[in-house]
Design a protein around this motif. Structure first.
Motif, PDB file in Angstrom:
ATOM      1  N   UNK A   1       0.857  -1.183   0.000  1.00  0.00           N
ATOM      2  CA  UNK A   1       0.000   0.000   0.000  1.00  0.00           C
ATOM      3  C   UNK A   1       0.886   1.223   0.000  1.00  0.00           C
ATOM      4  N   UNK A   2       0.560   2.181  -0.838  1.00  0.00           N
ATOM      5  CA  UNK A   2       1.419   3.350  -0.985  1.00  0.00           C
ATOM      6  C   UNK A   2       0.913   4.536  -0.174  1.00  0.00           C
ATOM      7  N   UNK A   3       1.783   5.102   0.628  1.00  0.00           N
ATOM      8  CA  UNK A   3       1.445   6.324   1.357  1.00  0.00           C
ATOM      9  C   UNK A   3       2.070   7.528   0.643  1.00  0.00           C
ATOM     10  N   UNK A   4       3.147   7.261  -0.063  1.00  0.00           N
ATOM     11  CA  UNK A   4       3.778   8.266  -0.923  1.00  0.00           C
ATOM     12  C   UNK A   4       3.710   7.708  -2.342  1.00  0.00           C
ATOM     13  N   UNK A   5       2.983   8.370  -3.236  1.00  0.00           N
ATOM     14  CA  UNK A   5       2.763   7.803  -4.566  1.00  0.00           C
ATOM     15  C   UNK A   5       3.397   8.649  -5.658  1.00  0.00           C
ATOM     16  N   UNK A   6       4.286   8.066  -6.427  1.00  0.00           N
ATOM     17  CA  UNK A   6       4.771   8.796  -7.601  1.00  0.00           C
ATOM     18  C   UNK A   6       3.642   8.863  -8.624  1.00  0.00           C
TER      19      UNK A   6
ATOM     20  N   UNK B   1      -3.450  12.491  -7.228  1.00  0.00           N
ATOM     21  CA  UNK B   1      -3.311  12.169  -5.805  1.00  0.00           C
ATOM     22  C   UNK B   1      -1.901  11.651  -5.540  1.00  0.00           C
ATOM     23  N   UNK B   2      -1.235  12.186  -4.529  1.00  0.00           N
ATOM     24  CA  UNK B   2       0.149  11.795  -4.239  1.00  0.00           C
ATOM     25  C   UNK B   2       0.296  11.053  -2.923  1.00  0.00           C
ATOM     26  N   UNK B   3      -0.807  10.618  -2.362  1.00  0.00           N
ATOM     27  CA  UNK B   3      -0.711   9.798  -1.153  1.00  0.00           C
ATOM     28  C   UNK B   3      -0.954  10.584   0.123  1.00  0.00           C
ATOM     29  N   UNK B   4      -1.260   9.830   1.186  1.00  0.00           N
ATOM     30  CA  UNK B   4      -1.612  10.450   2.464  1.00  0.00           C
ATOM     31  C   UNK B   4      -0.393  10.732   3.329  1.00  0.00           C
ATOM     32  N   UNK B   5       0.790  10.286   2.916  1.00  0.00           N
ATOM     33  CA  UNK B   5       1.986  10.538   3.726  1.00  0.00           C
ATOM     34  C   UNK B   5       1.957   9.725   5.011  1.00  0.00           C
ATOM     35  N   UNK B   6       2.469  10.321   6.092  1.00  0.00           N
ATOM     36  CA  UNK B   6       2.586   9.576   7.351  1.00  0.00           C
ATOM     37  C   UNK B   6       1.236   9.066   7.833  1.00  0.00           C
TER      38      UNK B   6
ATOM     39  N   UNK C   1       0.781   5.779   6.476  1.00  0.00           N
ATOM     40  CA  UNK C   1       1.602   4.767   7.138  1.00  0.00           C
ATOM     41  C   UNK C   1       0.935   4.283   8.428  1.00  0.00           C
ATOM     42  N   UNK C   2       0.276   5.193   9.116  1.00  0.00           N
ATOM     43  CA  UNK C   2      -0.417   4.801  10.361  1.00  0.00           C
ATOM     44  C   UNK C   2      -1.568   3.856  10.073  1.00  0.00           C
ATOM     45  N   UNK C   3      -2.216   4.081   8.933  1.00  0.00           N
ATOM     46  CA  UNK C   3      -3.298   3.171   8.552  1.00  0.00           C
ATOM     47  C   UNK C   3      -2.730   1.782   8.242  1.00  0.00           C
ATOM     48  N   UNK C   4      -1.590   1.752   7.566  1.00  0.00           N
ATOM     49  CA  UNK C   4      -0.960   0.453   7.286  1.00  0.00           C
ATOM     50  C   UNK C   4      -0.570  -0.232   8.596  1.00  0.00           C
ATOM     51  N   UNK C   5      -0.087   0.554   9.528  1.00  0.00           N
ATOM     52  CA  UNK C   5       0.296   0.035  10.836  1.00  0.00           C
ATOM     53  C   UNK C   5      -0.909  -0.648  11.499  1.00  0.00           C
TER      54      UNK C   5
ATOM     55  N   UNK D   1       4.746  -3.523   3.205  1.00  0.00           N
ATOM     56  CA  UNK D   1       5.739  -2.967   2.282  1.00  0.00           C
ATOM     57  C   UNK D   1       5.183  -1.667   1.740  1.00  0.00           C
ATOM     58  N   UNK D   2       6.011  -0.644   1.699  1.00  0.00           N
ATOM     59  CA  UNK D   2       5.518   0.654   1.232  1.00  0.00           C
ATOM     60  C   UNK D   2       6.678   1.452   0.645  1.00  0.00           C
TER      61      UNK D   2
END
Lengths: 349, 349, 349, 349
Positions: free
Chosen positions: B130-135, B142-147, B150-154, B165-166
């Motif tokens: 799952x991408x939090x930072x998206x090229x 949309x470029x991702x939710x950032x940190x 990552x908390x959602x993935x956590x 993996x991100x």
């Protein structure tokens, strides 16, 4: 956008899709052919048209989505028909004059840079190139002198008066490199390093964006749009060859890109025949070709002793070959109705 | 290296070249043919062999330099014949078991990720992507939710037990992303972002390195060597398709790369049929092909509702299609003498 | 050839291989490095060196075979340093003068050809192009008028005095087409139609060999060698763009190929910017670029009414645009130290 | 087709274009957006739609023409949803059973062919391949035994009962080759030899059409349409790798093409992993991958002694490696729900 539907789409799916598009604010044109049904969706909200096209294309009964509008705007010529001229100290890039940038691939030491700078300047180059941070395919190769290299470039600028262009590779270095450089260069390997593009978009300093070695012209303009969308409009494009199946040359210089960019974008376009060919014997003919095709300038690798260069020796010209090229370029520049930024005798004007 | 000389080389130039090579510590074999003179230079000092080859090639009487040794060592199989197994929490990548990574292209919101994670896990996936930072090619996407992403993935890891993996795109984010991720991903657009490769080489955390879309297999292994040369040996490779002239598919999945990497390198190799095809209808056949060719695992994009995905909807599988793929993969995994990391019923083992 | 051996080769295999090579008449240089053992095999019998290299490479303990000699000889510059000049009636191709070939893609009817021929001739073209047999990707498109088309070209030659160049696609047609044509053209789609190349090699008539759209420069020269090896030395090469990932243009015109061919071969090289770009707006800039890079001539598609052309309308120039191009070419021709084959007023000299 | 117009089009030009399209029998949908005007032209007469699109695109105020219908019909799945099964003596290609074709690249002599045929047959191959006419990049290489080679294949068929497939390269040879062959092969280098495609379309005999090394999937299907449009519907497609920038392998096997062809066309699709990789070590993994992706069969080069093969030794399997591959293929064939055309013991069923 144009949406081409499978002939097996149900009436319900069609109605739902049209409803969905109308809800998003699109005007709808529906064409039902014998074989295909087609929807023309007009008036997409700018900011999410790429996304919406992807979402529509994910529907199982959609064959294909054809975007109509170009995926860049600020760097496109449609809404900005006049050519942009980027001012770099006393040099105009994108104006009448064809501007030559020259210098070594890497900054190796002060003597090498000063000697090369003097010779390039005397031959008519107006901007000094030189890498202090060097991308290299091998981790074991020379990667540049870093800030010490920038100081050497600074000294060369002080002596020759030539503005300097140098590459930045890391978002963390942008601020520091800015202090020295007149033009920041984004290299081919970082054209899709979007974090770097955003950072460069946030500053106010000319940038030269090299084409990614497998980037389409449209993707390249989108990368420029990244920078422009953050407010930095001082963008120069640089065609440096693309990767193809041909192995005789390091890259295939895409000469078509020169007039294509002039048609699609208002940004200046520079040609790099050194990387575009990878072989010094081909540099001069391709340099002349690029100017004949309408390039606003050239970037050429020059090294006093290519066989001792710490990088890219095989594609570097010796200073006397470079001076000869400058002489041969002059009538080509005039033939295409441009002005040289150097005189017949080889000095900068 | 082998140096092929022009037939016009003078005796003096030849003597000088041989002297120069001997001074650098090379042993010399000289072959004078009727048409060509060839020098075999043996025993190059490891650290600058690329440079020396370039410098020699810059000499005007040198036709071509042919390197003999591979330009990577730590990631090559010659000096490390046994396969590397990368341990990610309780999952082994590169061992007997074929490991499936699945999840959405982007982290969109908690509910989307949790739902997808549960369904992928139930179907047998062992690692959550799952991408939090998206090229993204467009600056307006949309470029991702950032940190926050990552908390959602956590949270999804906490619930399902799946390692995550991100992607990381910026040298400045490496430290932060490391706190959440079990595997850091370097995307195709950053395979030649050498600043990022160095930063990732300095940490101690598994990394998955996607092949650049126009990178040769040799360049890809050199990018892996960058990471290894800094001391991070926990590298997983990922073939995700290369750019070719074919426009029907988003990329051309290079199936040859799977066995080629197994021959040349000891690193595990994962296949990404989602990007490798760009069309969900082709994902399952190519996923099966990759496993049949010997891939150590797969990375598959799954979205509960592709037509609402914020990215890559056209190449995302719905959860039930993914579960069906997992069933169909099982006999292929067994046919190539591997073990699945999931049971017949679809649960992780 | 250089043979790079696996480090695991046994003494017996090595001895056998060396014995085998000696039996074939090779001189042997053996270099044993720490990591690799290398054999330099010198003095291969010309006729089967490609085969022997393949056979050696098939041995399981051989890593790679590197050929040293170029795979063409008759068309190469090493043994024939002076440039070849091909005489076509009163026109010299490959001499001092840059020669322009122009005309419609297809012969459509007599009036169209005569009108175009007159206008092209008046603007300075020296050779008339026109297809009577047209390759076309679609079986449902126009495929040319056949011999009737050749008769129309014959009439145009009679009126304007321009020699004619026209394509032949079938071995069975060579004899008939020869009766009309001054230069036979082998199109890009037939560069690897070896039956046709052999047939053309058997005749005595100038031939223009277009580069295959995915042919390397080396393969293209080998195709020319096919023709030369049968005794027909009157070969003109034509760069017409290669296939790459770029979709904005129909092909990528390989400007590097112009100076590369001038370096490797003594044959004249013509540029086709019409196919090389596929878009009429790009034809003139790329035409000028090709001449600046050293092309011996151009082939340009001209149609009185592109929007009614039976083929290739989007890349055809209107006669007045062509006349304008000829004016703009003149100073470029002079700038590279060549002569035009037409005067300032646009007439052939 | 969809016609995207420049924003600068005048009312008169727009009216003229619409009138012109209506005169040709099109129904017109006009959408005027703020930035672009778009015409949807529906109901084109089949036979000249490619031409009309080109003519429209040649108009100066037209930005782009987007075709809607696929450029092939007879070989497409839209109007022929059921899979075609091609009967070759007692072997069905395209049915439930996966069919393996094997044999040497070239017919070298009777003993070589008979020995290879027996071993391939014993291992389970159902069709014997072997070239009597061989395309070769070099004019100095072996080009095949011609009709003598066909007689050897005939003898091998008589002994083993295997139908034979062999290449034809010249329109003049079609009639003769037909007398011996059960399947005529059109090689990659002749996929755009339209004279040959037409000739093959005129006969009634199964043909296997290899993909051109730089042909898109759409162009490949158009080449098949050439054959079908003349009345020969017994067409088998063969994916054999495409040319890309990767140099480690001879070609890049396009695994995506296998499911893509199954989706777009009803014709059987065979995979050639020998040419698709060019390296024998990669042949078996890619062979298994192709079957896993849904190929209807394989064509594999087998030679009793690759290091003595007169062509393609580096990509030929030894008979025992081939027999091993056949064993390993069996569970893959079953895993994808197909039947093998050979038994567990390796004999043809």
């Amino acid at each position: 956008m144009i949406i081409i539907l499978s002939s097996q789409i149900t009436e319900k799916d069609l109605d739902d899709l049209i409803g969905n598009l109308k809800d998003r604010g699109y005007g709808i044109h529906l064409s039902r052919g014998v074989e295909k049904t087609i929807i023309g969706a007009i008036g997409a909200p700018e900011e999410d048209k790429v996304l919406i096209a992807q979402q529509i294309e994910a529907l199982p009964f959609v064959e294909r989505v054809v975007p109509i509008l170009k995926p860049y705007k600020l760097v496109g010529r449609e809404f900005h028909p006049e050519k942009s001229v980027i001012k770099v100290r006393d040099v105009d890039i994108g104006g009448d004059a064809v501007v030559i940038m020259a210098g070594p691939c890497c900054v190796e030491d002060e003597q090498q840079v000063l000697e090369t700078a003097r010779l390039c300047c005397a031959a008519g180059a107006r901007i000094l190139r030189g890498g202090a941070f060097k991308p290299s395919t091998s981790p074991y190769s020379f990667h540049g002198l870093g800030e010490d290299g920038l100081k050497i470039l600074d000294a060369a600028r002080a002596e020759t008066g030539m503005p300097i262009i140098t590459e930045v590779m890391d978002t963390r270095d942008v601020e520091m490199v800015m202090k020295y450089a007149d033009i920041l260069q984004v290299g081919t390997r970082n054209m899709t390093n979007f974090a770097l593009l955003k950072e460069i978009g946030n500053i106010r300093k000319p940038v030269m964006l090299k084409r990614g070695m497998s980037a389409t012209i449209e993707e390249w303009l989108q990368a420029a749009e990244y920078i422009a969308s953050r407010g930095n409009y001082e963008i120069i494009l640089c065609e440096r060859g693309i990767r193809t199946f041909e192995t005789l040359t390091r890259n295939t210089f895409d000469i078509n890109a020169i007039p294509a960019i002039q048609e699609l974008s208002h940004l200046p376009i520079i040609a790099d025949p050194s990387h575009g060919t990878g072989r010094w014997r081909l540099v001069s003919p391709v340099a002349k070709a690029a100017v004949a095709a309408g390039a606003d300038g050239l970037m050429v690798e020059v090294h006093p002793e290519p066989a001792r260069a710490l990088k890219d020796g095989p594609q570097s010209l010796k200073p006397n070959t470079f001076a000869q090229l400058m002489k041969e370029l002059l009538p080509i520049v005039l033939a295409v109705g441009r002005k040289p930024s150097w005189s017949n005798a080889g000095e900068p004007t």
